[in-house]
Write an enzyme that holds these catalytic residues in place. Sequence first.
Site, mmCIF file in Angstrom:
data_model
loop_
_atom_site.group_PDB
_atom_site.id
_atom_site.type_symbol
_atom_site.label_atom_id
_atom_site.label_comp_id
_atom_site.label_asym_id
_atom_site.label_seq_id
_atom_site.Cartn_x
_atom_site.Cartn_y
_atom_site.Cartn_z
ATOM 1 N N GLU A 222 0.982 -1.073 -0.068
ATOM 2 C CA GLU A 222 0.168 0.007 -0.134
ATOM 3 C C GLU A 222 0.811 1.380 -0.142
ATOM 4 O OE1 GLU A 222 -3.358 -1.068 -0.543
ATOM 5 O OE2 GLU A 222 -3.124 1.008 -1.151
HETATM 6 C C1 LIG Z 1 2.298 -9.738 0.271
HETATM 7 C C2 LIG Z 1 1.897 -8.561 -0.694
HETATM 8 C C3 LIG Z 1 0.921 -8.257 -1.217
HETATM 9 C C4 LIG Z 1 0.795 -7.089 -2.179
HETATM 10 N N1 LIG Z 1 -0.519 -7.023 -2.484
HETATM 11 C C5 LIG Z 1 -0.620 -5.846 -3.420
HETATM 12 C C6 LIG Z 1 -1.956 -5.705 -4.087
HETATM 13 O O1 LIG Z 1 -3.105 -6.286 -3.730
HETATM 14 N N2 LIG Z 1 -1.984 -4.997 -5.357
HETATM 15 C C7 LIG Z 1 -0.941 -4.454 -5.836
HETATM 16 O O2 LIG Z 1 -0.866 -3.753 -6.791
HETATM 17 N N3 LIG Z 1 0.455 -4.436 -5.187
HETATM 18 C C8 LIG Z 1 0.602 -5.455 -3.957
HETATM 19 N N4 LIG Z 1 1.659 -5.452 -3.482
HETATM 20 C C9 LIG Z 1 2.753 -4.719 -3.993
HETATM 21 C C10 LIG Z 1 3.434 -3.604 -3.103
HETATM 22 O O3 LIG Z 1 2.252 -2.613 -3.035
HETATM 23 C C11 LIG Z 1 4.688 -3.175 -3.604
HETATM 24 O O4 LIG Z 1 5.551 -4.312 -3.249
HETATM 25 C C12 LIG Z 1 5.052 -2.052 -2.863
HETATM 26 O O5 LIG Z 1 4.516 -0.975 -3.526
HETATM 27 C C13 LIG Z 1 6.731 -1.713 -3.220
HETATM 28 O O6 LIG Z 1 7.139 -1.888 -4.585
HETATM 29 P P1 LIG Z 1 8.290 -2.517 -4.828
HETATM 30 O O7 LIG Z 1 8.154 -4.201 -4.158
HETATM 31 O O8 LIG Z 1 8.330 -2.948 -6.472
HETATM 32 O O9 LIG Z 1 9.381 -2.168 -4.308
HETATM 33 P P2 LIG Z 1 10.422 -1.007 -4.981
HETATM 34 O O10 LIG Z 1 9.415 0.142 -5.594
HETATM 35 O O11 LIG Z 1 11.303 -1.659 -5.816
HETATM 36 O O12 LIG Z 1 11.260 -0.371 -3.819
HETATM 37 C C14 LIG Z 1 12.053 -0.927 -3.238
HETATM 38 C C15 LIG Z 1 12.739 0.203 -1.998
HETATM 39 O O13 LIG Z 1 13.192 1.269 -2.540
HETATM 40 C C16 LIG Z 1 12.356 2.555 -2.036
HETATM 41 N N5 LIG Z 1 11.879 3.510 -3.221
HETATM 42 C C17 LIG Z 1 11.618 3.079 -4.076
HETATM 43 N N6 LIG Z 1 11.330 4.437 -4.947
HETATM 44 C C18 LIG Z 1 11.643 5.341 -4.063
HETATM 45 C C19 LIG Z 1 11.678 6.777 -4.124
HETATM 46 N N7 LIG Z 1 11.247 7.482 -5.208
HETATM 47 N N8 LIG Z 1 12.047 7.539 -3.060
HETATM 48 C C20 LIG Z 1 12.533 6.709 -1.983
HETATM 49 N N9 LIG Z 1 12.652 5.365 -1.899
HETATM 50 C C21 LIG Z 1 12.149 4.785 -2.694
HETATM 51 C C22 LIG Z 1 11.004 1.783 -1.454
HETATM 52 O O14 LIG Z 1 10.455 2.566 -0.192
HETATM 53 C C23 LIG Z 1 11.761 0.423 -1.052
HETATM 54 O O15 LIG Z 1 12.227 0.609 0.160
HETATM 55 C C24 LIG Z 1 1.899 -6.424 -2.290
HETATM 56 C C25 LIG Z 1 3.084 -6.713 -2.134
HETATM 57 C C26 LIG Z 1 3.328 -7.975 -1.045
HETATM 58 C C27 LIG Z 1 4.767 -8.291 -0.740
#
Ligand SMILES: Cc1cc2nc3c(=O)[nH]c(=O)nc-3n(C[C@H](O)[C@H](O)[C@H](O)COP(=O)(O)OP(=O)(O)OC[C@H]3O[C@@H](n4cnc5c(N)ncnc54)[C@H](O)[C@@H]3O)c2cc1C
Length: 591
Positions: A438
């Site tokens: 989220e």
């Molecule tokens: C169990 C689970 C359930 C989920 N459910 C859903 C769902 O129902 N629907 C859905 O669409 N998604 C869902 N997600 C996805 C979830 O919302 C994403 O994993 C989350 O938004 C982070 O994206 P990412 O994993 O690609 O991490 P990344 O975006 O790759 O981030 C990696 C790290 O970099 C940091 N970061 C990235 N960009 C920036 C920035 N611009 N400035 C500072 N820091 C930054 C982040 O804070 C994080 O610490 C789910 C994930 C999990 C694990």
Amino acid sequence: MTYQAPVDDIMRVLKTAAGLDELIEQGVLEVDEDTIRAVIQEAGKFGAEVLEPLSAPGDRAGSKLVDGKVVTPPGWKEAYKQFAEGGWGALSAPEEWGGQNLPQVIATAAGEIWNSANLAFGLCPLLTHGAIDAIEAQGSEELKRTYLPKMVTGEWTGTMNLTEPHAGSDLGQLRSRAEPQGDGSYRIFGTKIFITYGDHEMTDNIIHLVLARLPDAPPGTRGISLFLVPKYLVNKDGTVGKRNDVVCAGLEHKLGIHASPTAVMKYGERDGAVGYLVGEENRGLNVMFIMMNAARLAVGTQGVSVAERATQRALAYARDRKQGRAASTKGTDMAPIIEHPDIRRSLLTMMALTQAARAICLVTARETDVARRAKDPAQRAAAAQRVALLTPIAKAFSTDIGCEVASIGVQVHGGMGFIEETGAAQIYRDARILPIYEGTNGIQALDLVTRKIPLEGGKVVAGYIAELSKTVDEVRASNRPEFGRMGERLGEAVAALAEATRFMGACLQKNQDAALAGATPYLRLFGLASGGIYLARGALASARDTNGHARPIAIARFFAENIATAASGLKDTVVSGADSTLMLTAEALSA
Ligand SMILES: Cc1cc2nc3c(=O)[nH]c(=O)nc-3n(C[C@H](O)[C@H](O)[C@H](O)COP(=O)(O)OP(=O)(O)OC[C@H]3O[C@@H](n4cnc5c(N)ncnc54)[C@H](O)[C@@H]3O)c2cc1C
């Protein structure tokens, strides 16, 4: 130890920090206090009797993909049916679509309870509710008529499909595409990952909200549209028709919330999944934000849920487990570990953080109610700004403390905390997703600093801090010995927040990176100052009431004197730590 819904604690926060009486008096809420208590009590009964017994077995069994179908753990489908039949999914949904139109404060309190009882289960209605909000706000009349009644009654569930393998926090990168068919419908193609309850057999249909790009869409976030894609197409008469071109291609193996199916979803593997536009073309992210704000408060509340559950378990264990001797022990007896000062500090920390986060979430819910229901448009607009300001804090502060409290809970159990049978370990594992999904907590901090501090030229945050200061004055003026140094410490915390906010405001103008480097400690500072003040409001009310309880005063004082003291250090980190974060990166992080 079975879960007991903290009904009295919730009611106290509603009445003190969230000003429930005032809202009822003003007619913003058209329910009385007894009704609110009764609904929360019933939610507690459902949570303790139906959901909680399924939590540990659900964790062990997990959801599985068998022959292309997602099988939820034993008992899940029946519990979901009971949940829907009880009308629990529809608490705050509009009456027009079969909901009960109850205030958000009740829905938030009930959400805390269900997620405490069973976090993996609670996620399903949480997302359905977000989808209802988005369709209600921006869907066409036909979409509303076709989908909302069944989603509101819980006959169908909803999902949120944003994430793709290369597009997580940066949704501007998403590649799923939508092709117009000339008849008002679209065909959707693409892969979404991590989709919570993306597939299951608990209901006859699943309504996916999917972000995708139209053929000529501009790049980045300005070219994203939102589509409603049902798992089964719906016939003209409202019955469920043929299967749409959307499949669950796999389930993730996770650290926690094993019972919640986290799906890889494939759209358009054959001729394209039939979808319908929600809102305007290329404005999908705006609609999704409607859903995300509600969902962010709900996920923040999940942080409170795990913290409450961890605290209840740790308290019970600490009363039971005997080790070592304490000042009060006689002869060769061992003392219950609750008598050791270090364990008492741990337990008080758990309780105080939990109650502070609960107050922040319920105050945010209160403002949501005012923004939706107040008669005066100016009052509604001011409350909407307050919701915008508090939502990242409700989400990130509460889920951070959820993990911390769950970790302290493991520690209070000693070695048994690491062993699955006490349940402390499951709470800890389950909690860890909350700061990630989220919108990660890092993204919440960024949102707070870059979008929320500048609201109305800084007036929204300044007005909020001025209100916190008023409570500091009241605590100081009360001059009560049992408050100890509460006034002084909260005064320091609010002053630290004011200084860090001024710094952030100035930094945004000239050196945005310095502001971003301090965003996470700033958000924590915001949460500590706010939580401390809300607890102090509870303490003031208890002190005024001749039948008042000692507990709210003790917890507020403990928070002020032991936890809010971190505020000044966090302010220093924000104000002077940014330079070192930015300047030393090359030296410290080089490969
Ligand atoms: C169990 C689970 C359930 C989920 N459910 C859903 C769902 O129902 N629907 C859905 O669409 N998604 C869902 N997600 C996805 C979830 O919302 C994403 O994993 C989350 O938004 C982070 O994206 P990412 O994993 O690609 O991490 P990344 O975006 O790759 O981030 C990696 C790290 O970099 C940091 N970061 C990235 N960009 C920036 C920035 N611009 N400035 C500072 N820091 C930054 C982040 O804070 C994080 O610490 C789910 C994930 C999990 C694990």
